[in-house]
Design an enzyme around this catalytic site. Sequence first.
Site, short mmCIF file in Angstrom:
data_model
loop_
_atom_site.label_atom_id
_atom_site.label_comp_id
_atom_site.label_asym_id
_atom_site.label_seq_id
_atom_site.Cartn_x
_atom_site.Cartn_y
_atom_site.Cartn_z
N LYS A 105 0.82 -1.23 0.00
CA LYS A 105 0.00 0.00 0.00
C LYS A 105 0.85 1.27 0.00
CE LYS A 105 -0.41 -2.06 3.22
NZ LYS A 105 -0.30 -2.99 4.32
N GLU A 129 -5.08 -5.37 -5.60
CA GLU A 129 -6.23 -5.65 -4.71
C GLU A 129 -5.78 -5.87 -3.26
OE1 GLU A 129 -9.91 -6.18 -5.62
OE2 GLU A 129 -9.66 -5.69 -3.51
N GLY A 134 -6.75 -6.11 2.82
CA GLY A 134 -6.39 -7.53 2.72
C GLY A 134 -7.31 -8.35 1.85
N GLY A 187 1.52 -10.35 18.00
CA GLY A 187 1.99 -10.21 16.62
C GLY A 187 1.08 -9.34 15.78
N ASP A 201 -0.88 3.85 7.87
CA ASP A 201 -1.34 2.71 7.07
C ASP A 201 -2.74 2.99 6.50
OD1 ASP A 201 -1.17 -0.45 6.59
OD2 ASP A 201 -3.11 -0.05 7.53
N LYS A 205 -4.09 3.59 2.47
CA LYS A 205 -5.21 2.84 1.89
C LYS A 205 -6.33 3.80 1.46
CE LYS A 205 -4.25 -1.18 4.83
NZ LYS A 205 -4.52 -1.75 6.16
N1 HSE Z 1 -0.96 -3.45 9.53
C1 HSE Z 1 -2.17 -3.57 8.81
C2 HSE Z 1 -3.36 -3.58 9.78
C3 HSE Z 1 -2.26 -4.81 7.98
O1 HSE Z 1 -3.16 -3.64 10.99
O2 HSE Z 1 -4.47 -3.54 9.30
C4 HSE Z 1 -1.86 -4.68 6.59
O3 HSE Z 1 -2.30 -3.51 5.98
#
Ligand code: HSE
Length: 426
Positions: A105, A129, A134, A187, A201, A205
């Site tokens: 992304k 995509e 995801g 994790g 992030d 997106k």
């Molecule tokens: N780190 C991202 C999240 C996953 O926590 O949604 C991949 O984009």
Amino acid sequence: MKKVGVAILGLGVVGGGTYKILTEHSQFYKKNHGLEIVVESVLERNKERALSLGIEESKIAGSIAEICSNPEVDIIVEVMGGVEPAKSYVLAALNAGKSVVTSNKELYCKYSHELEKTAKKNHCGLFYEASCVGGVPVIRALTDNLQGNVIKSMLGIINGTTNYILTKMANAGASYVEVLEEAKKLGYAEANPSADVDGYDAVYKLSILSSLAFHTKVPYTEIYREGISEISSVDIAYGKQLGYVIKLLAIGKNTEKGIEVRVHPAFIKVEHPLASVNDSFNAVYLTGDSVEDVMLYGRGAGAKPTGSAIVGDIIYCATHPNFVYSPFENTEKADPATKFIKNFESAYYLRIVAADKAGVLSKVTSILGKYGISMAQVIQAKEGAEGAVPLVIITHETYENSINKAVADINSASEIAKVAAVIRVV
Ligand code: HSE
């Protein structure tokens, strides 16, 4: 039977998940699509990891150049993440005439103009995509299935880590710091969680999704961003009393006045479909003029959910020889004709820690009134520490600039301690 040679760059969580899906479902692709998909090559420094997946040693490439010059490779899957060396590798692949499928992304958001130009020049496909949400098929929904619509708005929970943290804070009454530590152990959150918790992030997106939804380039630099690190369980509890749930929302609106794009924590009504998107799940709630409301829900991360999106792109690439690119002028900057709204309208939650004195509420309401802000709900909680009284207000819709000025005035009024929290209400 059409043979499709694939190379995978990076065998981490997503690369490994992609490899497993391709090998486990290989008969299915032969039978249902007439495709013999073969992983011809991988680029992975950790040889043991490749071998443990069952990949033959002869297929572990020594360099990107070796993969680009391999005539058996048709599609290169980039699942390395980050900008470099992923960008150089993707450009090398496209310049070698290979189509690319990426889950990256940050790379796609920041450099899609350059990648797409190179893909067009070399008559290659460029598929992404997996870069957003995801396993939830939102990109192709926007590029293909929803073309009967002018998309008016999108509301998304598009980061699983922050959704997990906020859900846990709400359910367990735990602090942000406690839950973040737990998320790291499980994790979900990275050792450096900034990309997730500070909203980067989600911004990457949202830039990709809103460009597709609104048919114009929405650079990530135009997106207002605020993360979740200042959210306290006290505010989550007051929100609950008032019928709200907190989420890190990605918001895109296409209005007559312009485009509004923002990522920030927000209270939403408990009845809203997004309020029940919990833990690490993601969802995108779109409103189109024909279809009305649509919500796409599922896993936004993980080996097989993200692998699912990648494999979908590989098959789409192999079965659609006429490549289609962005449905807008994909330049680095926005079209000069696109107007971005910065002083957006919203309702607000304010928590004010006030001195327990007569006239404080009227002082607050008079400051709000000065900026044309009216109150929709108020809670005056029991006396807190050292005689301070928490005063919780939900306002009617107002402007961002008005609330900022009102907060500054309240903070400078002597009888009022401070505005402890400002959270938008959607
Ligand atoms: N780190 C991202 C999240 C996953 O926590 O949604 C991949 O984009």
